[in-house]
Write an enzyme that holds these catalytic residues in place. Structure first.
Site, mmCIF file in Angstrom:
data_model
loop_
_atom_site.group_PDB
_atom_site.id
_atom_site.type_symbol
_atom_site.label_atom_id
_atom_site.label_comp_id
_atom_site.label_asym_id
_atom_site.label_seq_id
_atom_site.Cartn_x
_atom_site.Cartn_y
_atom_site.Cartn_z
ATOM 1 N N GLU A 282 -21.464 22.309 -32.508
ATOM 2 C CA GLU A 282 -20.386 21.449 -32.048
ATOM 3 C C GLU A 282 -20.660 20.935 -30.639
ATOM 4 O O GLU A 282 -20.820 21.728 -29.706
ATOM 5 C CB GLU A 282 -19.056 22.215 -32.082
ATOM 6 C CG GLU A 282 -17.848 21.364 -31.797
ATOM 7 C CD GLU A 282 -16.547 22.116 -31.998
ATOM 8 O OE1 GLU A 282 -15.570 21.493 -32.445
ATOM 9 O OE2 GLU A 282 -16.502 23.335 -31.712
ATOM 10 N N LYS B 211 -0.741 31.956 -23.272
ATOM 11 C CA LYS B 211 -1.658 31.677 -22.167
ATOM 12 C C LYS B 211 -2.343 30.322 -22.388
ATOM 13 O O LYS B 211 -3.058 30.148 -23.373
ATOM 14 C CB LYS B 211 -2.743 32.749 -22.044
ATOM 15 C CG LYS B 211 -3.589 32.583 -20.768
ATOM 16 C CD LYS B 211 -4.803 33.500 -20.738
ATOM 17 C CE LYS B 211 -6.008 32.858 -21.354
ATOM 18 N NZ LYS B 211 -6.529 31.684 -20.572
ATOM 19 N N CYS C 2 -11.536 19.343 -32.597
ATOM 20 C CA CYS C 2 -12.274 20.093 -33.625
ATOM 21 C C CYS C 2 -12.427 19.308 -34.919
ATOM 22 O O CYS C 2 -13.291 19.628 -35.740
ATOM 23 C CB CYS C 2 -11.570 21.414 -33.917
ATOM 24 S SG CYS C 2 -11.486 22.526 -32.503
ATOM 25 N N GLU D 135 -7.902 29.317 -35.142
ATOM 26 C CA GLU D 135 -8.267 27.921 -35.396
ATOM 27 C C GLU D 135 -9.399 27.604 -34.435
ATOM 28 O O GLU D 135 -9.192 27.469 -33.226
ATOM 29 C CB GLU D 135 -7.072 26.993 -35.185
ATOM 30 C CG GLU D 135 -7.235 25.633 -35.858
ATOM 31 C CD GLU D 135 -8.004 24.622 -35.039
ATOM 32 O OE1 GLU D 135 -9.236 24.515 -35.273
ATOM 33 O OE2 GLU D 135 -7.416 23.967 -34.189
#
Length: 481
Positions: free
Chosen positions: A385, A177, A289, A255
């Site tokens: 983040e 997906k 990331c 991840e």
């Protein structure tokens, strides 16, 4: 206004709409306008995709490694041959500069496909041996089964490759997906892969794509069929996947987010460090990331470094897909623009915006290259983040404090050290609690080396033989002799 594109699911070798006809709008981030629709897949669609993958699995599991290699090599060749078309879809997905996407993403994707094609021939276990009198033991390394995979919106086509290539190489079948905001390039990859499967007379259900939202992903992860769930995404999404997968003890590969420390010591070449860090921080609008967005600088060179970094930010350009000399395009979606702007709006009074700090233009989701100094370790923008073109700078006094600040976040994906002192670099690489440590560089990745983090950055590895092994299971076979 051009006609809206209609994207569709790819299940068992056929393009199909959602069973109940629901769709999602797909937005062009350079304009903020709808340019396509994609299926909002529900339980019936997920059931169909999982059934397709389950039916295909026994034959693919039993296929020879050379057959798996042949499939992946043909996919790599097709991606290379249709690079322009794939990049067109990806840039419409993301708003990325076309030239950079063609030069920086297609090559690594093709290389990664060919790497895992080679890995398909190396499914090895321990040598057979006698570890008990009268008994011989052997190790079988087998595919885990059907894999439910969820890819993110920052690198849609490349992350799709990171997901399906090792899974297929190991003999698994896949239901993938893409993000609800970036389905176009994944649907195109499905068309390419489906055609190759047909030409090779392989089961169509080896590779399936369903589009949809967060609920679609949850349905995939909680479905009874997959033996493994793999996601690249936010920490929040990873926690939800781990919780959902725990209900039937699925294997999970995560991840997740990052907050990479970039530690610059007093002996570093400032000009060289600023050049490397600014590119690694602003590339893809900082939507990476591993991006070099949390800089720690020794106090003796702090002011000179900040001045040079602010100038580099001012010289960095953001713009549209075909604009010249552009390093990055827009943020991916309206929510991400709101998130990035929110961090800047909430900066504490002791912080100083050295460059940027504002939206660019009134159309699309563009944000200026931004540098913020004067920050403290417990500030929100240091601990969380941002996932945008924002580089923060803190000062440190010695190596101990650098390590304390670097490790003092909940993320642990990537990091870098900038110094001419080899012994210091080796000490830092040992002490930094991150899945990757770069020295005098930041952000290069290669297929042969693992990518993955610790702590809230997740577990499991992408790329490399380690990533390949994550998609296998180990079986002990003992026979009496």
């Amino acid at each position: 206004m051009s006609e809206l594109r209609t994207l569709r699911n790819y299940i068992n070798g056929e393009f199909v709409d959602a069973a109940d006809g629901r769709t999602l709008d797909v937005i062009d981030p350079t304009t903020g306008q709808v340019y396509a629709t994609s299926p909002l897949s529900g339980p019936a669609d997920v059931d169909a995709a999982m059934a397709s993958a389950a039916v295909a699995f026994p034959a693919w599991r039993d296929a020879t490694p050379s057959t798996r290699q042949k499939l992946l090599l043909k996919i790599a060749d097709a991606v290379e041959a249709r690079a322009e078309e794939i990049v067109d879809a990806e840039c419409r997905n993301t708003g990325k500069p076309r030239g950079l996407t063609l030069s920086e993403e297609i090559g690594p994707m093709v290389d990664q496909l060919r790497f895992f094609a080679g890995a398909a021939r190396l499914l090895e276990g321990k040598a057979a041996g006698e570890y008990m009198d009268g008994m011989t033991s052997i190790i079988r390394r087998e595919p885990v089964g059907v894999c439910a995979q969820v890819a993110p919106w920052n690198y849609p086509m490349m992350m799709a490759v990171w997901k399906f290539a090792p899974a297929i190489a190991a003999g698994n079948t896949v239901v993938l997906k893409p993000s609800d905001t970036t389905p176009a390039s994944t649907v195109l990859l499905a068309e390419i892969i489906g055609g190759i499967l047909k030409d090779l007379e392989l089961p169509a259900g080896i590779f399936n794509v369903v589009t949809g939202d967060r609920e679609t992903g949850r349905l995939m992860v909680e479905h009874r069929t997959p033996a493994m769930a793999s996601i690249t995404g936010s920490v929040r999404a990873g926690i939800q996947v781990a919780e959902s997968a725990s209900k039937d003890v699925k294997r999970v590969h995560l991840e997740l987010g990052g907050k990479a420390p970039v530690v610059v010591f007093e002996d570093a070449d400032i000009a060289e460090a600023v050049e490397g860090i600014s590119v690694a921080g602003f590339f893809n609008a900082g939507q990476d990331c591993t991006a070099a967005t949390r800089v720690l600088v020794h106090e003796s060179i702090h002011d000179a470094f900040v001045e040079a970094l602010a100038k580099a930010a001012a010289d960095t350009k953001t713009g549209g897909i075909d604009d010249e000399d552009v390093l990055y395009g827009p943020l991916n979606n309206a929510n991400q623009l709101k998130q990035v702007a929110g961090f800047i709006d909430r900066l504490p009074s002791h912080a100083k915006i050295e460059a940027g700090g504002h939206q660019v233009g009134e159309v699309g989701y563009f944000y200026a290259p931004t540098v913020v100094s004067g920050l403290k370790q417990d500030d929100e923008i240091i601990q969380n983040e941002v996932f945008g073109p924002v580089i923060t700078v803190q000062k440190f006094s010695d190596e101990e404090q650098a390590v304390e600040y670097a490790n003092g976040v909940e993320f642990a994906l990537a990091s870098s050290v900038w110094t001419k002192d080899h012994a210091r670099a080796m000490r830092m690489s040992r002490r930094l609690d991150f899945g990757c440590v770069w020295i005098n560089t930041h952000i290069p990745l290669v297929a042969e080396m693992p990518h993955g983090g610790f702590k809230k950055s997740g577990y499991g590895k992408d790329l490399s033989s380690y990533g390949f092994e994550d998609y296998t299971r180990v079986k002990h076979v003992m026979t009496a002799i």
